[in-house]
Design a protein around this motif. Structure first.
Motif, mmCIF file in Angstrom:
data_model
loop_
_atom_site.group_PDB
_atom_site.id
_atom_site.type_symbol
_atom_site.label_atom_id
_atom_site.label_comp_id
_atom_site.label_asym_id
_atom_site.label_seq_id
_atom_site.Cartn_x
_atom_site.Cartn_y
_atom_site.Cartn_z
ATOM 1 N N SER A 11 0.836 -1.197 0.000
ATOM 2 C CA SER A 11 0.000 0.000 0.000
ATOM 3 C C SER A 11 0.875 1.253 0.000
ATOM 4 O O SER A 11 2.085 1.193 0.187
ATOM 5 N N LYS A 12 0.228 2.383 -0.202
ATOM 6 C CA LYS A 12 0.959 3.651 -0.215
ATOM 7 C C LYS A 12 1.542 3.966 1.159
ATOM 8 O O LYS A 12 2.624 4.544 1.259
ATOM 9 N N ILE A 13 0.845 3.586 2.206
ATOM 10 C CA ILE A 13 1.352 3.822 3.564
ATOM 11 C C ILE A 13 2.612 2.988 3.805
ATOM 12 O O ILE A 13 3.586 3.472 4.385
ATOM 13 N N ASP A 14 2.612 1.727 3.349
ATOM 14 C CA ASP A 14 3.794 0.887 3.504
ATOM 15 C C ASP A 14 4.985 1.456 2.740
ATOM 16 O O ASP A 14 6.112 1.447 3.234
#
Length: 104
Positions: A16-19
């Protein structure tokens, strides 16, 4: 059977973008930590190989590099104190290592 290397793996978990943002933040934090640790070490070594005058212009590279300080500590005036402290460290390290291995 023909295997296509360029084919994407359908079983791979998508990041994901957060990761991705956390991975970038981790790299930045680790890089900053390396700089914080290495800069004082470089300053220490540059002062150790300086000509003996404690000036504030020495940051990363010595101004006038010389081995006089090293020669003084290892051979001349400070030799006895240095080697005594070195042997104390060796004796302490060996004895603690042996004792800790015997106890475990």
């Amino acid at each position: 059977m023909k295997i296509n290397i360029l084919k994407k793996n359908p079983n791979k978990i998508k990041q994901s973008k957060i990761d991705t943002a956390l991975d970038i933040a981790n790299v930045i934090i680790l890089f900053a930590g390396v700089i914080v640790i290495c800069f004082p070490l470089l300053n220490f070594f540059s002062l150790a190989f300086n000509d003996g005058n404690w000036n504030t212009h020495v940051v990363v590279f010595p101004v006038k590099p010389t081995l006089a300080s090293l020669k003084y500590v290892l051979v001349e005036g400070g030799a006895m104190e240095f080697w005594r402290a070195f042997m104390n460290s060796v004796i302490l390290t060996v004895s603690v290592t042996v004792l800790s291995n015997l106890i475990m």
